[in-house]
Design a protein around this motif. Sequence first.
Motif, PDB file in Angstrom:
ATOM      1  N   ILE A  70       1.035  -1.321   0.023  1.00 44.38           N
ATOM      2  CA  ILE A  70       0.129   0.018  -0.273  1.00 44.38           C
ATOM      3  C   ILE A  70       0.815   1.160   0.103  1.00 44.38           C
ATOM      4  N   SER A  71       0.456   2.284  -0.822  1.00 40.53           N
ATOM      5  CA  SER A  71       1.098   3.509  -0.643  1.00 40.53           C
ATOM      6  C   SER A  71       0.091   4.660  -0.985  1.00 40.53           C
ATOM      7  N   ARG A  72       0.553   5.606  -0.867  1.00 42.61           N
ATOM      8  CA  ARG A  72      -0.166   7.072  -1.318  1.00 42.61           C
ATOM      9  C   ARG A  72       0.710   8.169  -1.594  1.00 42.61           C
ATOM     10  N   ASP A  73       0.241   9.101  -2.513  1.00 42.97           N
ATOM     11  CA  ASP A  73       0.753  10.249  -3.053  1.00 42.97           C
ATOM     12  C   ASP A  73      -0.345  11.473  -2.498  1.00 42.97           C
ATOM     13  N   ASN A  74      -0.036  12.209  -1.586  1.00 40.70           N
ATOM     14  CA  ASN A  74      -0.895  13.171  -0.890  1.00 40.70           C
ATOM     15  C   ASN A  74      -0.929  14.345  -2.028  1.00 40.70           C
ATOM     16  N   ALA A  75       0.195  14.574  -2.676  1.00 41.47           N
ATOM     17  CA  ALA A  75       0.036  15.682  -3.659  1.00 41.47           C
ATOM     18  C   ALA A  75      -1.083  15.423  -4.686  1.00 41.47           C
ATOM     19  N   LYS A  76      -1.118  14.142  -4.979  1.00 42.67           N
ATOM     20  CA  LYS A  76      -2.094  13.774  -5.922  1.00 42.67           C
ATOM     21  C   LYS A  76      -3.415  13.228  -5.649  1.00 42.67           C
ATOM     22  N   ASN A  77      -3.696  13.215  -4.197  1.00 40.32           N
ATOM     23  CA  ASN A  77      -4.852  12.673  -3.306  1.00 40.32           C
ATOM     24  C   ASN A  77      -5.349  11.263  -3.941  1.00 40.32           C
ATOM     25  N   THR A  78      -4.061  10.443  -3.856  1.00 35.26           N
ATOM     26  CA  THR A  78      -4.350   9.134  -4.571  1.00 35.26           C
ATOM     27  C   THR A  78      -3.529   8.174  -3.523  1.00 35.26           C
ATOM     28  N   ALA A  79      -4.378   7.048  -3.089  1.00 34.02           N
ATOM     29  CA  ALA A  79      -3.788   5.971  -2.652  1.00 34.02           C
ATOM     30  C   ALA A  79      -3.710   4.766  -3.669  1.00 34.02           C
ATOM     31  N   TYR A  80      -2.766   3.916  -3.454  1.00 34.69           N
ATOM     32  CA  TYR A  80      -2.609   2.861  -4.395  1.00 34.69           C
ATOM     33  C   TYR A  80      -2.237   1.434  -3.388  1.00 34.69           C
ATOM     34  N   LEU A  81      -2.677   0.165  -4.288  1.00 28.38           N
ATOM     35  CA  LEU A  81      -2.348  -1.131  -3.654  1.00 28.38           C
ATOM     36  C   LEU A  81      -1.748  -1.779  -4.826  1.00 28.38           C
ATOM     37  N   GLN A  82      -0.560  -1.908  -4.892  1.00 24.31           N
ATOM     38  CA  GLN A  82       0.379  -2.895  -5.765  1.00 24.31           C
ATOM     39  C   GLN A  82       0.017  -4.289  -5.449  1.00 24.31           C
ATOM     40  N   MET A  83      -0.473  -5.298  -6.181  1.00 23.15           N
ATOM     41  CA  MET A  83      -0.696  -6.584  -5.978  1.00 23.15           C
ATOM     42  C   MET A  83       0.050  -7.344  -6.819  1.00 23.15           C
ATOM     43  N   ASN A  84       1.111  -8.219  -6.191  1.00 25.95           N
ATOM     44  CA  ASN A  84       1.748  -8.836  -6.968  1.00 25.95           C
ATOM     45  C   ASN A  84       1.379 -10.401  -6.380  1.00 25.95           C
ATOM     46  N   SER A  85       2.000 -11.561  -7.408  1.00 19.87           N
ATOM     47  CA  SER A  85       1.637 -12.924  -7.029  1.00 19.87           C
ATOM     48  C   SER A  85       0.422 -13.177  -6.799  1.00 19.87           C
ATOM     49  N   LEU A  86      -0.705 -12.648  -7.666  1.00 20.89           N
ATOM     50  CA  LEU A  86      -1.973 -12.951  -7.183  1.00 20.89           C
ATOM     51  C   LEU A  86      -2.369 -14.410  -7.148  1.00 20.89           C
ATOM     52  N   LYS A  87      -3.225 -14.669  -6.365  1.00 21.77           N
ATOM     53  CA  LYS A  87      -3.708 -15.942  -6.335  1.00 21.77           C
ATOM     54  C   LYS A  87      -5.516 -16.003  -6.621  1.00 21.77           C
ATOM     55  N   PRO A  88      -5.950 -17.096  -6.895  1.00 25.25           N
ATOM     56  CA  PRO A  88      -7.338 -17.226  -7.272  1.00 25.25           C
ATOM     57  C   PRO A  88      -8.152 -16.647  -6.125  1.00 25.25           C
TER      58      PRO A  88
END
Length: 119
Positions: A70-88
């Motif tokens: 999880i990460s965020r960029d307050n200057a862009k008013n945006t939060a992120y969720l990077q999801m790797n090695s996804l499973k069913p």
Amino acid sequence: QVQLVESGGGLVQAGGSLRLSCAASGRTFSSYAMGWFRQAPGKEREFVASISWSGGRRYYADSVKGRFTISRDNAKNTAYLQMNSLKPEDTAVYYCNTAILPSSAGNYWGKGTLVTVSS
């Protein structure tokens, strides 16, 4: 009041990656902790990850630890969720939320974005 709009969901094969985004309206985004929750078909909504307003503290559900970031960029008013090695079993609707650390939901929710992981 804060309005949240998620994007970035889709269909991906097991082992693949996706990055979800949560765009927030309002000038107070940087004062909120943010979180991601998910709800799989037939199951209750569950905590996935959260991040403090500064980004200095991050929390993860055991089921995603080491795979999601999880990460965020307050200057862009945006939060992120990077999801790797996804499973069913990661298949769910993912929701952005103004979280209460470490893992409780706050008052504001987005409408969600669907992530489907095929085996």
